[in-house]
Scaffold this active site. Structure first.
Site, PDB file in Angstrom:
ATOM      1  N   ASN A  88      41.617  39.210  44.372  1.00 23.73           N
ATOM      2  CA  ASN A  88      42.036  39.566  45.590  1.00 23.73           C
ATOM      3  C   ASN A  88      40.645  39.572  46.475  1.00 23.73           C
ATOM      4  O   ASN A  88      39.661  40.032  46.012  1.00 23.73           O
ATOM      5  CB  ASN A  88      42.377  40.946  45.442  1.00 23.73           C
ATOM      6  CG  ASN A  88      43.741  41.058  44.894  1.00 23.73           C
ATOM      7  OD1 ASN A  88      44.603  39.972  44.990  1.00 23.73           O
ATOM      8  ND2 ASN A  88      44.038  41.891  43.951  1.00 23.73           N
ATOM      9  N   GLN A  95      42.531  43.737  47.871  1.00 23.57           N
ATOM     10  CA  GLN A  95      41.225  44.181  47.118  1.00 23.57           C
ATOM     11  C   GLN A  95      40.721  45.835  47.221  1.00 23.57           C
ATOM     12  O   GLN A  95      40.710  46.090  48.493  1.00 23.57           O
ATOM     13  CB  GLN A  95      40.307  43.238  47.561  1.00 23.57           C
ATOM     14  CG  GLN A  95      38.818  43.495  46.863  1.00 23.57           C
ATOM     15  CD  GLN A  95      37.481  42.689  47.084  1.00 23.57           C
ATOM     16  OE1 GLN A  95      37.689  41.666  48.050  1.00 23.57           O
ATOM     17  NE2 GLN A  95      36.360  42.789  46.223  1.00 23.57           N
ATOM     18  N   VAL A  97      38.485  47.096  44.786  1.00 23.03           N
ATOM     19  CA  VAL A  97      37.047  47.501  44.566  1.00 23.03           C
ATOM     20  C   VAL A  97      36.271  46.320  44.829  1.00 23.03           C
ATOM     21  O   VAL A  97      36.484  45.114  44.640  1.00 23.03           O
ATOM     22  CB  VAL A  97      37.095  47.559  43.009  1.00 23.03           C
ATOM     23  CG1 VAL A  97      35.722  47.753  42.198  1.00 23.03           C
ATOM     24  CG2 VAL A  97      38.054  48.615  42.275  1.00 23.03           C
ATOM     25  N   HIS A 101      35.889  40.520  40.925  1.00 24.40           N
ATOM     26  CA  HIS A 101      36.363  40.452  39.511  1.00 24.40           C
ATOM     27  C   HIS A 101      37.613  39.700  39.721  1.00 24.40           C
ATOM     28  O   HIS A 101      38.242  39.353  40.812  1.00 24.40           O
ATOM     29  CB  HIS A 101      36.769  41.858  39.169  1.00 24.40           C
ATOM     30  CG  HIS A 101      37.752  42.632  40.158  1.00 24.40           C
ATOM     31  ND1 HIS A 101      37.167  43.185  41.236  1.00 24.40           N
ATOM     32  CD2 HIS A 101      39.052  43.106  40.291  1.00 24.40           C
ATOM     33  CE1 HIS A 101      38.061  43.670  42.269  1.00 24.40           C
ATOM     34  NE2 HIS A 101      39.296  43.440  41.433  1.00 24.40           N
ATOM     35  N   HIS A 103      41.341  39.160  37.821  1.00 23.58           N
ATOM     36  CA  HIS A 103      42.276  39.816  37.205  1.00 23.58           C
ATOM     37  C   HIS A 103      43.051  38.638  36.123  1.00 23.58           C
ATOM     38  O   HIS A 103      43.296  37.375  36.614  1.00 23.58           O
ATOM     39  CB  HIS A 103      43.552  40.094  38.110  1.00 23.58           C
ATOM     40  CG  HIS A 103      43.261  41.230  38.971  1.00 23.58           C
ATOM     41  ND1 HIS A 103      43.451  42.623  38.650  1.00 23.58           N
ATOM     42  CD2 HIS A 103      42.558  41.159  40.098  1.00 23.58           C
ATOM     43  CE1 HIS A 103      42.983  43.287  39.731  1.00 23.58           C
ATOM     44  NE2 HIS A 103      42.459  42.409  40.721  1.00 23.58           N
TER      45      HIS A 103
HETATM   46  P1  AMP Z   1      41.574  44.868  43.362  1.00 26.88           P
HETATM   47  O1  AMP Z   1      42.654  45.961  43.930  1.00 26.88           O
HETATM   48  O2  AMP Z   1      41.833  43.422  43.020  1.00 26.88           O
HETATM   49  O3  AMP Z   1      40.336  45.136  43.747  1.00 26.88           O
HETATM   50  O4  AMP Z   1      41.624  45.163  41.723  1.00 26.88           O
HETATM   51  C1  AMP Z   1      41.006  46.654  41.553  1.00 26.88           C
HETATM   52  C2  AMP Z   1      41.235  46.777  40.051  1.00 26.88           C
HETATM   53  O5  AMP Z   1      40.665  47.753  39.243  1.00 26.88           O
HETATM   54  C3  AMP Z   1      42.924  47.433  39.962  1.00 26.88           C
HETATM   55  O6  AMP Z   1      43.731  46.582  39.319  1.00 26.88           O
HETATM   56  C4  AMP Z   1      42.624  48.716  39.220  1.00 26.88           C
HETATM   57  O7  AMP Z   1      43.792  49.135  38.394  1.00 26.88           O
HETATM   58  C5  AMP Z   1      41.463  48.440  38.502  1.00 26.88           C
HETATM   59  N1  AMP Z   1      40.423  49.747  38.104  1.00 26.88           N
HETATM   60  C6  AMP Z   1      40.217  50.914  39.225  1.00 26.88           C
HETATM   61  N2  AMP Z   1      39.443  51.796  38.332  1.00 26.88           N
HETATM   62  C7  AMP Z   1      39.310  51.207  37.123  1.00 26.88           C
HETATM   63  C8  AMP Z   1      38.672  51.834  36.028  1.00 26.88           C
HETATM   64  N3  AMP Z   1      38.123  52.965  35.876  1.00 26.88           N
HETATM   65  N4  AMP Z   1      38.835  51.154  34.854  1.00 26.88           N
HETATM   66  C9  AMP Z   1      39.728  49.991  34.821  1.00 26.88           C
HETATM   67  N5  AMP Z   1      40.288  49.537  35.824  1.00 26.88           N
HETATM   68  C10 AMP Z   1      40.111  50.189  37.004  1.00 26.88           C
END
Ligand code: AMP
Length: 119
Positions: A88, A95, A97, A101, A103
């Site tokens: 994302n 997105q 975070v 990354h 997925h």
């Molecule tokens: P995105 O929405 O593509 O930025 O994905 C961020 C991902 O990080 C989401 O699928 C969340 O569930 C995951 N996430 C957020 N915090 C944590 C955490 N502490 N440990 C593992 N995954 C996390």
């Protein structure tokens, strides 16, 4: 973009617990805390690139590493014949975070939308 450590940097620093699947000099792989499929891993470079769109030529090697790692993790999880990689990029693409990354999703039918699953 914020200069605060991302949640993934805090995980790498050991400040936040995670279910670590793999770690090496350039990346970590953890279980997603809110899985969208029976297998849902996050493949995360140690270097903080906020979005894929922020990646530069100097990141080429680490980007390649993430892709190779995706295949290796799929092998490790027993889903090398059927998995999906999602990145994302940007708030409107989902997105949340801002630390690049991948997925890795598997063992689910991906029927919805323009990218309907072939399996
Ligand atoms: P995105 O929405 O593509 O930025 O994905 C961020 C991902 O990080 C989401 O699928 C969340 O569930 C995951 N996430 C957020 N915090 C944590 C955490 N502490 N440990 C593992 N995954 C996390």
């Amino acid at each position: 973009m914020s200069s605060e450590p991302s949640i993934f940097e805090r995980i790498m620093a050991g400040d936040i617990p995670s279910e670590m699947v793999h770690e090496d000099d350039h990346a970590i792989v953890i279980q997603d805390i809110n899985p969208q499929a029976p297998i849902h891993l996050l493949i995360i470079p140690r270097i903080k690139i906020p979005r894929l769109a922020d990646a530069e030529v100097q990141h080429q090697a680490v980007l390649g590493h993430l892709m190779l790692l995706a295949g290796q993790m799929a092998e490790k999880m027993g889903c090398a014949d059927a998995f999906r990689i999602v990145i994302n990029n940007g708030v409107e693409a989902g997105q949340t975070v801002f630390h690049l990354h991948l997925h890795l999703l598997a063992q689910k039918r991906f029927d919805e939308g323009a990218l309907a699953s072939p399996f």
